[in-house]
Design a protein around this motif. Sequence first.
Motif, PDB file in Angstrom:
ATOM      1  N   VAL A  16       6.883  -1.473 -11.891  1.00 23.46           N
ATOM      2  CA  VAL A  16       7.547  -0.210 -11.511  1.00 23.46           C
ATOM      3  C   VAL A  16       7.341  -0.478  -9.437  1.00 23.46           C
ATOM      4  O   VAL A  16       8.374   0.066  -9.184  1.00 23.46           O
ATOM      5  CB  VAL A  16       6.762   1.283 -11.598  1.00 23.46           C
ATOM      6  CG1 VAL A  16       6.829   2.281 -10.487  1.00 23.46           C
ATOM      7  CG2 VAL A  16       7.225   1.269 -12.841  1.00 23.46           C
ATOM      8  N   ALA A  17       6.333  -1.279  -9.270  1.00 21.87           N
ATOM      9  CA  ALA A  17       6.417  -1.480  -7.603  1.00 21.87           C
ATOM     10  C   ALA A  17       7.503  -2.875  -7.509  1.00 21.87           C
ATOM     11  O   ALA A  17       7.433  -3.607  -6.159  1.00 21.87           O
ATOM     12  CB  ALA A  17       5.526  -1.950  -7.375  1.00 21.87           C
ATOM     13  N   VAL A  45       3.720   5.610  -5.789  1.00 23.86           N
ATOM     14  CA  VAL A  45       3.916   5.832  -7.612  1.00 23.86           C
ATOM     15  C   VAL A  45       2.808   6.673  -8.131  1.00 23.86           C
ATOM     16  O   VAL A  45       1.740   6.542  -8.208  1.00 23.86           O
ATOM     17  CB  VAL A  45       4.150   4.288  -7.509  1.00 23.86           C
ATOM     18  CG1 VAL A  45       3.310   4.500  -9.263  1.00 23.86           C
ATOM     19  CG2 VAL A  45       4.732   3.141  -7.071  1.00 23.86           C
ATOM     20  N   PRO A  46       3.870   7.695  -8.667  1.00 24.65           N
ATOM     21  CA  PRO A  46       2.784   8.727  -9.544  1.00 24.65           C
ATOM     22  C   PRO A  46       1.168   8.275 -10.006  1.00 24.65           C
ATOM     23  O   PRO A  46       1.336   7.415 -10.715  1.00 24.65           O
ATOM     24  CB  PRO A  46       3.226   9.461 -10.462  1.00 24.65           C
ATOM     25  CG  PRO A  46       4.836   9.299  -9.650  1.00 24.65           C
ATOM     26  CD  PRO A  46       5.048   7.448  -9.211  1.00 24.65           C
ATOM     27  N   LYS A  47       0.196   8.512  -9.910  1.00 25.26           N
ATOM     28  CA  LYS A  47      -0.796   8.061 -10.372  1.00 25.26           C
ATOM     29  C   LYS A  47      -0.922   8.800 -11.771  1.00 25.26           C
ATOM     30  O   LYS A  47      -1.732   7.844 -12.180  1.00 25.26           O
ATOM     31  CB  LYS A  47      -1.601   9.371 -10.110  1.00 25.26           C
ATOM     32  CG  LYS A  47      -3.835   8.856  -9.876  1.00 25.26           C
ATOM     33  CD  LYS A  47      -4.166   9.790  -8.807  1.00 25.26           C
ATOM     34  CE  LYS A  47      -4.607  11.096  -9.106  1.00 25.26           C
ATOM     35  NZ  LYS A  47      -4.887  12.068  -9.188  1.00 25.26           N
ATOM     36  N   GLU A  48      -0.216   9.342 -12.436  1.00 31.01           N
ATOM     37  CA  GLU A  48      -0.247   9.944 -14.016  1.00 31.01           C
ATOM     38  C   GLU A  48       0.254   8.450 -14.680  1.00 31.01           C
ATOM     39  O   GLU A  48      -0.129   9.369 -15.493  1.00 31.01           O
ATOM     40  CB  GLU A  48       1.018  11.226 -13.687  1.00 31.01           C
ATOM     41  CG  GLU A  48      -0.163  12.307 -13.797  1.00 31.01           C
ATOM     42  CD  GLU A  48       0.480  13.207 -11.988  1.00 31.01           C
ATOM     43  OE1 GLU A  48       1.186  12.370 -11.256  1.00 31.01           O
ATOM     44  OE2 GLU A  48       0.043  14.201 -11.366  1.00 31.01           O
ATOM     45  N   LEU A  49       1.062   8.223 -13.816  1.00 33.73           N
ATOM     46  CA  LEU A  49       1.300   6.658 -14.706  1.00 33.73           C
ATOM     47  C   LEU A  49       0.547   5.754 -15.244  1.00 33.73           C
ATOM     48  O   LEU A  49       0.286   5.411 -16.485  1.00 33.73           O
ATOM     49  CB  LEU A  49       2.544   6.221 -13.535  1.00 33.73           C
ATOM     50  CG  LEU A  49       4.104   6.040 -13.731  1.00 33.73           C
ATOM     51  CD1 LEU A  49       4.766   5.447 -12.935  1.00 33.73           C
ATOM     52  CD2 LEU A  49       4.622   6.401 -15.258  1.00 33.73           C
ATOM     53  N   GLY A  87      11.094   3.439  -0.103  1.00 32.77           N
ATOM     54  CA  GLY A  87      10.541   3.876  -1.745  1.00 32.77           C
ATOM     55  C   GLY A  87      10.285   4.679  -2.583  1.00 32.77           C
ATOM     56  O   GLY A  87       9.237   5.389  -2.832  1.00 32.77           O
ATOM     57  N   SER A  88      11.696   4.954  -3.291  1.00 27.89           N
ATOM     58  CA  SER A  88      11.782   5.208  -4.026  1.00 27.89           C
ATOM     59  C   SER A  88      11.393   5.010  -5.492  1.00 27.89           C
ATOM     60  O   SER A  88      11.669   3.781  -6.273  1.00 27.89           O
ATOM     61  CB  SER A  88      13.394   6.639  -3.928  1.00 27.89           C
ATOM     62  OG  SER A  88      14.400   5.320  -3.938  1.00 27.89           O
ATOM     63  N   MET A  91       1.102  -1.007   0.062  1.00 29.16           N
ATOM     64  CA  MET A  91      -0.288  -0.097   0.429  1.00 29.16           C
ATOM     65  C   MET A  91       0.806   1.766  -0.154  1.00 29.16           C
ATOM     66  O   MET A  91       0.718   2.390  -0.595  1.00 29.16           O
ATOM     67  CB  MET A  91      -0.749   0.046   1.459  1.00 29.16           C
ATOM     68  CG  MET A  91      -2.367  -0.393   0.891  1.00 29.16           C
ATOM     69  SD  MET A  91      -2.939  -0.286   2.895  1.00 29.16           S
ATOM     70  CE  MET A  91      -3.714   1.340   2.909  1.00 29.16           C
ATOM     71  N   GLY A  92       1.656   1.123   1.079  1.00 29.43           N
ATOM     72  CA  GLY A  92       2.634   2.291   1.183  1.00 29.43           C
ATOM     73  C   GLY A  92       3.579   2.241  -0.418  1.00 29.43           C
ATOM     74  O   GLY A  92       3.495   3.793  -1.232  1.00 29.43           O
TER      75      GLY A  92
END
Lengths: 283, 363
Positions: free
Chosen positions: A197-198, A171-175, A279-280, A165-166
Motif C-alpha cells: 500500500v505504501a 495508511v489506515p490502522k484498520e488495514l 500521501g493519498s 513516517m508521514g
Amino acid sequence: MIEGAIWRKWVFFYAPMGLFLLFLLFPFYWMVITSVRPDGELYRPWNAINYNPFWTWKPTLDHVRYLFEETLFASWLWNTMFIALMSTAISLVCGVFAGYALSRLNFPFAGSLGTGIFITYLVPQTLLFIPLAEIVRNYRLGDTPWSLILTYPTFLIPFCTWLMMGYFKAVPKELEECARIDGASRWQAMLYIIIPVAIPGILSAGIFAFTLSWNEFIYALVFLSSPEQKTVPVGVTSELIRGDVFFWGPLMAGALLGSIPVAIAYSFFVEHYVAGLTGSVKG
Amino acid sequence: MGQVVLKGINKFYDSVHAVVDVNLQIRDKEFVVFVGPSGCGKTTTLRMIAGLEAISSGDISIDGNVVNDLAPMDRDIAMVFQNYALYPHMSVYDNMAFGLKMRKFEKAEIDKRVREAADILGIGDYLKRKPRQLSGGQRQRVALGRAIVRHPRVFLFDEPLSNLDAKLRVQMRVELKKLHLRLGTTAIYVTHDQVEAMTLGDRVVVMKDGLVQQVGEPLELYNQPANKFVAGFIGSPAMNFANVTVTEANGSLLAENSGLRIKLPDETAQRLRGHVGREVTLGVRPEDLTVAGAADADRPCFDAVIEVVEQLGSEILLDMKVGDGVMVASIEPTVRVKVRDKLRLAMRPSRLHVFDAKTETAI
C-alpha cells in the motif's frame, strides 16, 4: 482552473505558465545548445558580426566524443550510478523500517526519537563532512566508493524515515488490524499489506534519495581523490575546469549526460511519485 | 461453537477508566449488540475481544478457553470494520482469500469458499475488481465476505453500516440479519444507532461511560428500561421526562410539577408508596400519549401547548410546552392540529415509567 472567456484563460493561465516554463527550461536549453556547438562558435567574441548565442548551424558531437575518449566520464557515470543505487537501497530499507516503527509501534521515546532523527537531517553537510572525513580516514575507506555509500545514508536515512513516517501514518490502522485478525503476523501484515500500500511513498522516497546522492558534491569532493574514482558532478567540474580555463563544450555535455538518468527515473515513476507526495491512500 | 464470556473486564488508558467491570455471557449463535453514545467503551470492549487492545484486568474466554494472551489471529474470530479496511492493492477475490492463504488452506478449498461467500453476498461479478472500483454497498459486502469465508467462531462488527447512506443502511441491516440467520455464527455488533441495535440484536447491551447500563432483549429494554439513560436512549423519538413531586390526596397518589398534576394509576402508585413527598422522574414515550377524549377521563391527563408540528405521514410528532418543560407526542396522522393549539393529552397508564430523581434507576 480559471473559468470564463478564452482570453481570460490565456492572460491568467497560459501566458504566466508559458513564461514560467521558459524561465525553468532555459538553462537546459543553454546546456544542450552549448554542448553541440563547435568550439569556434563557443569562443567567438560577443561583438563579432556572426555572433549568435542561441542557435547553431553546425551542430557537432565533438564534445561528447571528447568526454568519453579523453576523460574518464564513462567511469564517473558508472561510479555515480553504483554509489547512488547502493546508498539509496540502504537508506530505503532502513527508512522504511524505521518509519514504520516510529509511526506504528508504541515504544518509549518514539516521539523524541523521531524528532532526533529529523534534527540530524538539519545538520548541514558542510559541517558534517569534517568529522566524517576523520571517520572515513580511520576506517581506510578514503578514495573508495564505500566512503560515499556509507556516508550518504547519514542524510538519506533521516530523510527517508521522515517521508515514510508521514506516509505510514496516512495508511489506515484498520488495514493492519484486519490483516492480523485474518491470520497474518506483524511481519506478514507489513510485508503483504502495508508495504504494497505504501509503494508510492517508497518510490518517492527512493527517487528523492537517488537524486540527492546523484547530485551530492561535498562528500564526493572530499572523500574521493583519484580521477578514476570520481562521480559525475565532481569529475566534470574538477577535470574540465583547468586553472581558469572552462572547457564549456565538454562541461555542458557532461552536465547534460549526467542529468539524463535522473530525468529518466523521474519520468518513469512520475505518477506514483505524485501520489506519494500527496500521501493519498484510497481504500 | 462460539460462546464468549467476559468476566470483570476493565480497561484503563492512563488515568481514564474506559471500560468498567463488564460481565457478559454471549451464547453460541447469539447476535449481541453493544450500543451507546460515542466514547462509551463499546468499541474498546469489542477490540479487547478481538485482541487488538490489551485487557487491563479480567478474563475473556471463547468456548471455555481464556484468550487474554492470544494474538488476534489465534482467536478464530473475524472482524468487519467501520471503514471496511479492504486491502486497496488486492482484487476482491484476493481480499477474501487473504485470510485463508495466511492460514495455508489448499487452493481448491480457498476457491470454493470464496465463490460460496461471493454467491451468498451477490458479489460474484466483481471478484476481479479492485476495492476502489466498487460502491460503498459493494465494499461493505466484500468486507462481510472476507469475514464469512473464514467460518470463524465469532463475528465482530464495528459500526459496519455507519458509512453507508440511510437507504442502503436499512437494506444492509436486513441482509445482515438474514446472513446471521443463515450462518448461525455468534455475532457481536457495535453501533451507536439504537434502531440497528433493536432490529439486529437477540440481546442488546447498553453502555455509557464504560459501564454496562442494561443487558436484555430489545423489547425488554424498550418496555422495562433499568434506568433513565436506557429509557432515553432506546426508542425514537426519545422518551419524555418530567421531574415531579409525589403527593398524597384522598388515598391516591398524585404527581405534580409546574405544568402537570396527574393522578398516578394504581400499579405505579404501588411502587411509589415510599416516595411520597419526594421528587421522582416520570417518563412516558411519545407513542404512549394520545389526544384525550371523553373515554380517557380515568387516565392520567395533562394540558399542553403545541409549539411545532412535524408531519411524518404515518404519524404526527408534536413538540409541546407542558408547564416549564417540553414533551413530544406521536399522534394519529388524522388528527387536525396546528401550532399554538391547546391540547389535552392522555397517558397510557400501564406505560408510565418512574425513575429515582437522584440515582436515575427505575423504581
